[in-house]
Design a protein around this motif. Sequence first.
Motif, mmCIF file in Angstrom:
data_model
loop_
_atom_site.group_PDB
_atom_site.id
_atom_site.type_symbol
_atom_site.label_atom_id
_atom_site.label_comp_id
_atom_site.label_asym_id
_atom_site.label_seq_id
_atom_site.Cartn_x
_atom_site.Cartn_y
_atom_site.Cartn_z
ATOM 1 N N LYS A 113 -27.730 -25.930 -103.092
ATOM 2 C CA LYS A 113 -26.356 -26.179 -102.685
ATOM 3 C C LYS A 113 -26.334 -26.645 -101.223
ATOM 4 N N ILE A 114 -25.220 -27.286 -100.837
ATOM 5 C CA ILE A 114 -25.080 -27.797 -99.473
ATOM 6 C C ILE A 114 -23.793 -27.261 -98.851
ATOM 7 N N ILE A 115 -23.940 -26.712 -97.644
ATOM 8 C CA ILE A 115 -22.805 -26.214 -96.863
ATOM 9 C C ILE A 115 -22.765 -26.998 -95.557
ATOM 10 N N VAL A 116 -21.596 -27.526 -95.215
ATOM 11 C CA VAL A 116 -21.438 -28.256 -93.961
ATOM 12 C C VAL A 116 -20.589 -27.431 -93.001
ATOM 13 N N ASP A 117 -20.747 -27.711 -91.720
ATOM 14 C CA ASP A 117 -20.037 -26.970 -90.673
ATOM 15 C C ASP A 117 -18.697 -27.631 -90.378
ATOM 16 N N VAL A 118 -17.664 -26.830 -90.138
ATOM 17 C CA VAL A 118 -16.410 -27.334 -89.585
ATOM 18 C C VAL A 118 -16.062 -26.481 -88.370
ATOM 19 N N VAL A 119 -15.392 -27.110 -87.407
ATOM 20 C CA VAL A 119 -15.129 -26.470 -86.111
ATOM 21 C C VAL A 119 -13.629 -26.563 -85.844
ATOM 22 N N PRO A 120 -12.832 -25.643 -86.375
ATOM 23 C CA PRO A 120 -11.383 -25.804 -86.286
ATOM 24 C C PRO A 120 -10.787 -25.525 -84.910
ATOM 25 N N ASN A 121 -11.496 -24.817 -84.045
ATOM 26 C CA ASN A 121 -10.891 -24.442 -82.773
ATOM 27 C C ASN A 121 -10.724 -25.613 -81.820
ATOM 28 N N ARG A 218 -17.567 -35.463 -101.599
ATOM 29 C CA ARG A 218 -18.923 -36.019 -101.518
ATOM 30 C C ARG A 218 -19.990 -35.026 -101.966
ATOM 31 N N GLY A 219 -19.554 -33.923 -102.524
ATOM 32 C CA GLY A 219 -20.488 -32.994 -103.131
ATOM 33 C C GLY A 219 -20.812 -31.758 -102.338
ATOM 34 N N ALA A 220 -20.283 -31.605 -101.120
ATOM 35 C CA ALA A 220 -20.542 -30.377 -100.364
ATOM 36 C C ALA A 220 -20.022 -29.192 -101.164
ATOM 37 N N ASP A 221 -20.835 -28.153 -101.240
ATOM 38 C CA ASP A 221 -20.496 -26.979 -102.044
ATOM 39 C C ASP A 221 -19.728 -25.929 -101.261
ATOM 40 N N GLY A 222 -19.609 -26.122 -99.962
ATOM 41 C CA GLY A 222 -18.881 -25.168 -99.152
ATOM 42 C C GLY A 222 -18.870 -25.590 -97.703
ATOM 43 N N VAL A 223 -18.138 -24.826 -96.897
ATOM 44 C CA VAL A 223 -18.091 -25.060 -95.459
ATOM 45 C C VAL A 223 -18.339 -23.751 -94.725
ATOM 46 N N PRO A 274 -15.288 -24.346 -107.833
ATOM 47 C CA PRO A 274 -14.721 -23.996 -106.525
ATOM 48 C C PRO A 274 -15.738 -24.057 -105.397
ATOM 49 N N ARG A 275 -15.275 -24.542 -104.252
ATOM 50 C CA ARG A 275 -16.102 -24.618 -103.067
ATOM 51 C C ARG A 275 -16.004 -23.304 -102.287
#
Length: 563
Positions: A113-121, A218-223, A274-275
């Motif tokens: 599986k692939i998890i990408v980073d998000v930076v909401p702050n 694009r297939g990311a399984d989570g963040v 579900p992601r």
Amino acid sequence: MAVQPSAETAETYRTEAVPSADRWWRDAVIYQVYPRSFADGDGDGIGDLTGVRDRLPYLAELGVDALWFSPWYASPQADAGYDVADYRRIDPAFGTLEQAEALIAEAHALGLKIIVDVVPNHVSDRHAWFQEAVAAGPGAEARGLFWFRPGRGEDGELPPNDWQSVFGGPAWTRTANPDGTPGEWYLHLFAPEQPDLNWNNSKVREEHESVLRFWFDRGADGVRIDSATMPAKDPELPDFDPAAPPVPHPYIDRDDVHGIYRAWRALAEGYERPRALIGEVWLADPVRFAHYLRPDEMHSAFNFDYLNCPWDAADLRRVIDATLAAHASVGAPASWVLSNHDVTRHVTRYGRADTSFGLALRQHQVPTDLALGTRRARAALLLDLALPGGCYLYQGEELGLWEVEDIPDALRQDPIFHRTGGLDIGRDGCRVPLPWSGSRPPFGFSPEGAAAEPWLPQPAAWAAYTAQAQDGVPGSMLTFYRTALGLRRAEPGLRGDAFGWLDGHPAGVLAFARGDGFACLANLSGTAVPLPAGAEVVLASDPGFDPAAGRVPDDTTVWLRTR
């Protein structure tokens, strides 16, 4: 030894039997890839997506379930990519969007599986929104996406409040007006190159939801959600004394932050598969921590209480109990983590007199016994993998790498080092490029004959710690990780959330049962302890352990089959 726990303890933390395929995160082993330091495919001294793609088979063979990528987006790299300029482009140093899409597909083909980073702050000060806001001047609509305020003092020469940056120094920087005169100030809880977003603005919310869809499609399984407690701010921006914190805090763990993640959860659940939402939640209060894991918010969060905990049986048991209880209260899986890109590698920490960790006290350059730290790191891995829930690994820990603390000041890049004037040497030491092969730097990190040196220098002593040097070698750290991860995946007793402490052991011993006839014993007592009678040793952290001796050495964990 009582090889079965009491009914009371066995049921205390039970939440779910075996996760279904679309709830894979409940017990997954997730490997963090720090792209800049993982593998360099083009020879420029910086890790990239080509390097990762070439080594996907290595990661699959290691036995992990998922890969979490630290930010790979377009960024000026003021804070190692956590200053994002464009979420829809890959930073040219790492590759292209097409390469990221290919990587996701190739990983999926290998069962990863692939998890990408998000930076909401925050975003980068080079983000189009911030560039427009600065150029537009005071009162412009574009400034409402951030926290622009006039300064205090006779001529506005003082920051709007007394908040301090996480990286050291004031959390405010003054801008210049379009005519060149001193202008308003903007908030940045991290570096000045990372202006904080105003989540009271609906455009900010809409944009982040669009970014999530972009990567999920694009297939990311989570963040993984960076600094997840910090996006919501008190709109009054009051002064704040950390020694006497008000309730609620003006920018950490405010109640209104949960609305962000409820909306994200609804979005993630809208996909056929579900992601996952995984939060970086640094909170001391387990009740407040659990709020982020309610059924309509995040799926999982990093367990920093466990990471910070010293190598001490009583402290570990307390943290394990608190962790399992807090997660059971909201039906969420626990998680276990020892290292990441922000903390001192645990081989180094566990070799020190004080084995705890804290962001405010990193204990840089304190003497360490690497042989002892390595022994404890092996024991800690088996302890982690035997606990119910998910487990996070940081790249290089499977090689037994330690914190590199003698990097020359001129080569250090972490903004913490620069903003504290070197009082805190920062996090570069855990981000040194990985050693793959060969007897001297760059140890296969870059292609043979590459002109550029790795972006941070590697210790010569890592020649004995390359993946090539350890591959297939009995007792090596890499072989040990592969064996432990393979057994964890295959062992029925390690599935689900059943857990119960086993009593009757000497002080300093952690022993617990998992599932039907499977147990774990970790000896932190300072002396060898009896091996439970009639128990079969499945795996031991000490490569020299002899079950026939009938005793478990100090700083050793064993997995046992009890019937």
